[in-house]
Design an enzyme around this catalytic site. Structure first.
Site, PDB file in Angstrom:
ATOM      1  N   VAL A 165      -1.950  14.863  -7.849  1.00 35.31           N
ATOM      2  CA  VAL A 165      -1.109  16.007  -7.534  1.00 35.31           C
ATOM      3  C   VAL A 165       0.162  15.841  -8.353  1.00 35.31           C
ATOM      4  O   VAL A 165       0.852  14.821  -8.243  1.00 35.31           O
ATOM      5  CB  VAL A 165      -0.819  16.083  -6.020  1.00 35.31           C
ATOM      6  CG1 VAL A 165       0.196  17.179  -5.726  1.00 35.31           C
ATOM      7  CG2 VAL A 165      -2.117  16.346  -5.269  1.00 35.31           C
ATOM      8  N   THR A 214      -4.989  13.008 -31.719  1.00 33.53           N
ATOM      9  CA  THR A 214      -4.172  14.207 -31.541  1.00 33.53           C
ATOM     10  C   THR A 214      -2.749  13.882 -31.997  1.00 33.53           C
ATOM     11  O   THR A 214      -2.196  12.827 -31.670  1.00 33.53           O
ATOM     12  CB  THR A 214      -4.207  14.706 -30.085  1.00 33.53           C
ATOM     13  OG1 THR A 214      -3.892  13.618 -29.210  1.00 33.53           O
ATOM     14  CG2 THR A 214      -5.583  15.242 -29.724  1.00 33.53           C
ATOM     15  N   GLY A 264      -1.027  18.916 -35.182  1.00 35.88           N
ATOM     16  CA  GLY A 264      -2.466  19.172 -35.198  1.00 35.88           C
ATOM     17  C   GLY A 264      -3.261  17.961 -34.746  1.00 35.88           C
ATOM     18  O   GLY A 264      -2.868  17.262 -33.811  1.00 35.88           O
ATOM     19  N   SER A 275       3.219  18.829 -20.898  1.00 33.51           N
ATOM     20  CA  SER A 275       2.380  18.057 -19.959  1.00 33.51           C
ATOM     21  C   SER A 275       0.952  18.592 -19.983  1.00 33.51           C
ATOM     22  O   SER A 275       0.726  19.798 -19.873  1.00 33.51           O
ATOM     23  CB  SER A 275       2.883  18.186 -18.520  1.00 33.51           C
ATOM     24  OG  SER A 275       4.257  18.067 -18.452  1.00 33.51           O
ATOM     25  N   GLY A 308      -2.837  17.229 -24.038  1.00 35.87           N
ATOM     26  CA  GLY A 308      -3.966  16.412 -24.495  1.00 35.87           C
ATOM     27  C   GLY A 308      -5.214  16.706 -23.665  1.00 35.87           C
ATOM     28  O   GLY A 308      -6.337  16.728 -24.188  1.00 35.87           O
ATOM     29  N   ASP A 309      -5.023  16.934 -22.380  1.00 36.94           N
ATOM     30  CA  ASP A 309      -6.166  17.241 -21.511  1.00 36.94           C
ATOM     31  C   ASP A 309      -6.744  18.615 -21.848  1.00 36.94           C
ATOM     32  O   ASP A 309      -7.966  18.810 -21.829  1.00 36.94           O
ATOM     33  CB  ASP A 309      -5.736  17.208 -20.042  1.00 36.94           C
ATOM     34  CG  ASP A 309      -5.171  15.855 -19.652  1.00 36.94           C
ATOM     35  OD1 ASP A 309      -5.606  14.836 -20.227  1.00 36.94           O
ATOM     36  OD2 ASP A 309      -4.275  15.817 -18.786  1.00 36.94           O
TER      37      ASP A 309
HETATM   38  O1  RIB Z   1      -2.079  14.288 -18.891  1.00 39.90           O
HETATM   39  C1  RIB Z   1      -1.250  14.877 -17.922  1.00 39.90           C
HETATM   40  C2  RIB Z   1      -1.564  14.313 -16.577  1.00 39.90           C
HETATM   41  O2  RIB Z   1      -1.221  12.946 -16.559  1.00 39.90           O
HETATM   42  C3  RIB Z   1      -0.810  14.919 -15.445  1.00 39.90           C
HETATM   43  O3  RIB Z   1      -1.474  16.016 -14.869  1.00 39.90           O
HETATM   44  C4  RIB Z   1      -0.608  13.757 -14.492  1.00 39.90           C
HETATM   45  O4  RIB Z   1      -1.268  13.954 -13.287  1.00 39.90           O
HETATM   46  C5  RIB Z   1      -1.113  12.525 -15.226  1.00 39.90           C
HETATM   47  O5  RIB Z   1      -2.371  12.158 -14.831  1.00 39.90           O
END
Ligand code: RIB
Length: 305
Positions: A13, A222, A227, A250, A253-254
């Site tokens: 969270v 990354t 780029g 934030s 990368g995900d």
């Molecule tokens: O990569 C971002 C994430 O890193 C965030 O959502 C946080 O929860 C950590 O896991």
């Protein structure tokens, strides 16, 4: 290859505080804003892929607190298969205090809680359903033994594996991850793992080559606003950046990894998937938060980036 994606990983969270600056030791400082969101690198990657329409199975652990039920409900709203997301009695859910400054740059603390209870037997318990997945996606917010076990299982089962080594730790055994098909660190992570400088694309390429020599087939570094860099035994390509004004980086990368996975499982086109991942991640930083900043397939299709 099946178009189903199996994400074995974390959820958190996110407790996001917008700051003008970090307080000094002993100082109390007012911050302009706060919000709560669903995060965690594993869940974020699953969410990005699911928002883009991919069929996603998640293997994860939540606490038996107020956050746990909400985390599972959020995944289900996104259409993620949560049959292997379990509540750990007596554990707290993972939480991540995140501090975002005026440039959109972030500092993140993670308290892993229930994520530390995703043990190798959790992979075994989900194995029959993971067999339906064409790509297994892993990160490092769960125990390393579980990551190694998942890689070994996937290798034996003939499944492709994408490892995002985040957050980076020098404890990661390069030997135990040699079978991954896609290795996707950012520059900082690559530097921590290899002990080499990675500030420029040229340095990142040299560091990536060290990992190629250890047996990893395809490395994508990354580079944030610059780029991404693809390094394999046969080629080095820069995937050009998409220029945006960043509000909150934030989870970028995900977003990249989830979007890559969603596109790659469609037709195995590596370069096309990397271009789409770069666009998707760039778009995500124009909005605050992690999962809530990720575009849906429809929003992404309308994007002029
Ligand atoms: O990569 C971002 C994430 O890193 C965030 O959502 C946080 O929860 C950590 O896991």
């Amino acid at each position: 290859m099946s178009a189903r994606i199996g994400v074995i990983g974390s959820n958190m969270v996110d407790l996001v505080t917008t700051i003008d600056r970090m307080p000094r030791i002993g100082e109390t400082l007012e911050a302009p804003a706060f919000s709560i969101g669903n995060g965690g690198k594993g869940a974020n990657q699953a969410a990005a892929a699911a928002k883009l329409g991919a069929d996603v199975l998640m293997v994860s652990r939540v606490g038996d607190d107020v956050f746990g039920a909400d985390t599972i409900a959020n995944m289900q709203r996104l259409g993620i298969d949560t049959r292997h997301v379990h509540v750990v009695p007596g554990a707290s859910s993972g939480v991540a205090p995140i501090f975002v400054d005026a440039n959109g740059d972030n500092s993140i603390l993670i308290i892993k809680g229930a994520n530390d209870h995703l043990l190798p037997d959790g992979v075994d318990e989900a194995a029959a359903d993971l067999l339906d997945c064409g790509l297994i996606v892993l990160q490092l917010e769960i125990p390393l033994e579980t990551v190694y076990h998942a890689i070994d299982w996937a290798h034996a089962a003939g499944k492709r594996v994408l490892l995002n080594p985040a957050p980076a730790t020098q404890a990661l055994s390069l030997e135990r991850i040699a079978h991954v098909d896609f290795f996707m660190p950012n520059q900082t992570e690559l530097s921590i793992l290899t002990g080499l400088p990675t500030s420029s694309a040229r340095e990142a390429e040299a560091a990536a080559r060290v990992l190629l020599d250890r047996g990893i087939g395809t490395i994508v570094v990354t580079l944030g606003a610059d780029g991404a860099l693809l390094v394999t035994a046969d080629e080095v390509s820069l995937i050009p950046p998409v220029k945006v004004v960043a509000r909150d980086t934030s989870g970028a990368g995900d977003a990249f990894i989830g979007a890559f996975a969603a596109h790659y499982v469609q037709d195995n086109d590596l370069h096309a998937a990397l271009r789409q991942a770069t666009r998707y991640a760039a778009d995500s930083v124009t909005r605050p938060g992690t999962q809530k900043a990720f575009a849906t397939a429809e929003e992404f299709s309308r994007l002029a980036l």
